[in-house]
Motif scaffolding. Structure first.
Motif, mmCIF file in Angstrom:
data_model
loop_
_atom_site.group_PDB
_atom_site.id
_atom_site.type_symbol
_atom_site.label_atom_id
_atom_site.label_comp_id
_atom_site.label_asym_id
_atom_site.label_seq_id
_atom_site.Cartn_x
_atom_site.Cartn_y
_atom_site.Cartn_z
ATOM 1 N N ALA A 158 -9.655 -7.155 -6.873
ATOM 2 C CA ALA A 158 -8.365 -6.521 -6.581
ATOM 3 C C ALA A 158 -8.520 -5.013 -6.480
ATOM 4 O O ALA A 158 -9.251 -4.396 -7.256
ATOM 5 C CB ALA A 158 -7.361 -6.858 -7.683
ATOM 6 N N PHE A 159 -7.850 -4.424 -5.514
ATOM 7 C CA PHE A 159 -7.724 -2.978 -5.354
ATOM 8 C C PHE A 159 -9.073 -2.238 -5.280
ATOM 9 O O PHE A 159 -9.357 -1.346 -6.068
ATOM 10 C CB PHE A 159 -6.869 -2.387 -6.477
ATOM 11 C CG PHE A 159 -5.599 -3.148 -6.724
ATOM 12 C CD1 PHE A 159 -4.714 -3.417 -5.689
ATOM 13 C CD2 PHE A 159 -5.291 -3.624 -7.992
ATOM 14 C CE1 PHE A 159 -3.540 -4.131 -5.908
ATOM 15 C CE2 PHE A 159 -4.129 -4.339 -8.224
ATOM 16 C CZ PHE A 159 -3.247 -4.589 -7.184
ATOM 17 N N PRO A 160 -9.907 -2.608 -4.318
ATOM 18 C CA PRO A 160 -11.155 -1.865 -4.125
ATOM 19 C C PRO A 160 -10.891 -0.549 -3.401
ATOM 20 O O PRO A 160 -9.784 -0.296 -2.917
ATOM 21 C CB PRO A 160 -11.979 -2.815 -3.250
ATOM 22 C CG PRO A 160 -10.933 -3.512 -2.423
ATOM 23 C CD PRO A 160 -9.749 -3.697 -3.352
ATOM 24 N N GLY A 161 -11.926 0.282 -3.337
ATOM 25 C CA GLY A 161 -11.831 1.512 -2.560
ATOM 26 C C GLY A 161 -11.081 2.625 -3.264
ATOM 27 O O GLY A 161 -10.919 2.622 -4.486
ATOM 28 N N LYS A 162 -10.608 3.557 -2.453
ATOM 29 C CA LYS A 162 -9.969 4.757 -2.990
ATOM 30 C C LYS A 162 -8.580 4.451 -3.548
ATOM 31 O O LYS A 162 -7.901 3.531 -3.110
ATOM 32 C CB LYS A 162 -9.859 5.827 -1.897
ATOM 33 C CG LYS A 162 -11.203 6.373 -1.432
ATOM 34 C CD LYS A 162 -11.016 7.458 -0.388
ATOM 35 C CE LYS A 162 -12.360 8.031 0.064
ATOM 36 N NZ LYS A 162 -12.189 9.082 1.105
ATOM 37 N N ASP A 163 -8.174 5.272 -4.516
ATOM 38 C CA ASP A 163 -6.836 5.218 -5.119
ATOM 39 C C ASP A 163 -6.489 3.814 -5.599
ATOM 40 O O ASP A 163 -5.417 3.281 -5.300
ATOM 41 C CB ASP A 163 -5.784 5.731 -4.144
ATOM 42 C CG ASP A 163 -4.439 6.001 -4.851
ATOM 43 O OD1 ASP A 163 -4.440 6.154 -6.089
ATOM 44 O OD2 ASP A 163 -3.408 6.023 -4.164
ATOM 45 N N LEU A 221 -0.083 0.227 -8.523
ATOM 46 C CA LEU A 221 1.327 0.568 -8.725
ATOM 47 C C LEU A 221 2.157 0.176 -7.508
ATOM 48 O O LEU A 221 3.256 -0.377 -7.641
ATOM 49 C CB LEU A 221 1.463 2.057 -9.021
ATOM 50 C CG LEU A 221 0.933 2.523 -10.386
ATOM 51 C CD1 LEU A 221 0.945 4.042 -10.462
ATOM 52 C CD2 LEU A 221 1.744 1.926 -11.529
ATOM 53 N N ALA A 222 1.640 0.444 -6.321
ATOM 54 C CA ALA A 222 2.377 0.116 -5.097
ATOM 55 C C ALA A 222 2.565 -1.389 -4.943
ATOM 56 O O ALA A 222 3.562 -1.840 -4.373
ATOM 57 C CB ALA A 222 1.646 0.682 -3.883
#
Length: 204
Positions: A115-120, A126-127
């Motif tokens: 889940a949620f790889p890469g930047k930010d 949160l988004a």
């Protein structure tokens, strides 16, 4: 004692956690080099304070990734580095370093990968309205945060969390988890841990 190089691009708080863990004897390692692609990064000051040599480079001074990675590889060889530890290094590792250090490059990422790889990753969580996120320590391959996971730790997302408040709690976990995983990898059964990678064992 394993000889390591730390790669960082920014503040270097995980770099500092590693320095502190070595100083206090949590695990044995010889931090031979900091590799940094941003001269203004605070990680450089942390290295100076700890007496650790730094290699600074500007990627724009080189025609491509292969060119600067060959220079880095030379610095690593001169320092007899055995393991590469990424701590907020904002560039993908390319074929030059992967060919020399495959299976001996680790990274820490602020999410429960995949889940949620890469930047930010924090902003992504949160988004998405997720109720939890976390931290993953993983081996590095040619992809972006796609290497086999070594360990994960969950971090709950509270109602009203901001990027700053969530980041603070994630970093608290990172600063404990990363040195613990490195202790296991570097001082105990490194080969056994590589074999276990991807099995999803977690620290809570």
């Amino acid at each position: 004692m394993r000889k390591i190089a730390v790669f960082a691009s920014g503040n270097g708080s995980n770099f500092q956690a590693i320095i502190d863990a070595v100083k206090t004897g949590l695990f044995e390692a010889d931090i031979r080099l900091l590799i940094c692609d941003r001269p203004a990064a605070y990680a450089v000051e942390r290295a100076k304070s700890a007496g650790i040599e730094t290699f600074l480079f500007n990627p724009k001074d080189y025609p491509n990734k292969e060119s600067f990675e060959k220079v880095i590889a030379g610095k690593l060889a001169d320092a007899e580095v055995e393991w590469l530890v990424l701590a907020g290094y904002m560039r993908l590792i390319g074929p030059v370093l992967l060919s020399s250090y495959g299976g001996r490059i680790v990274n820490i990422h602020p999410s429960l990968l995949p889940a949620f790889p890469g930047k930010d990753a924090i902003g992504q969580a949160l988004a998405a309205g997720a109720d939890r996120t976390g931290v993953t320590v993983h081996f590095v391959d040619e992809g972006m945060d796609t290497g086999p996971a070594i360990a994960q730790a969950e971090v709950p997302i509270h109602e009203g969390d901001t990027a700053d408040s969530l980041q603070a709690r994630i970093q608290e976990v990172e600063h404990s988890l990363y040195p613990s995983v490195l202790r296991s990898l570097l001082n105990n059964q490194g080969d056994e841990n590589r074999a276990k990678a991807g099995t999803g064992f977690r620290f809570r």
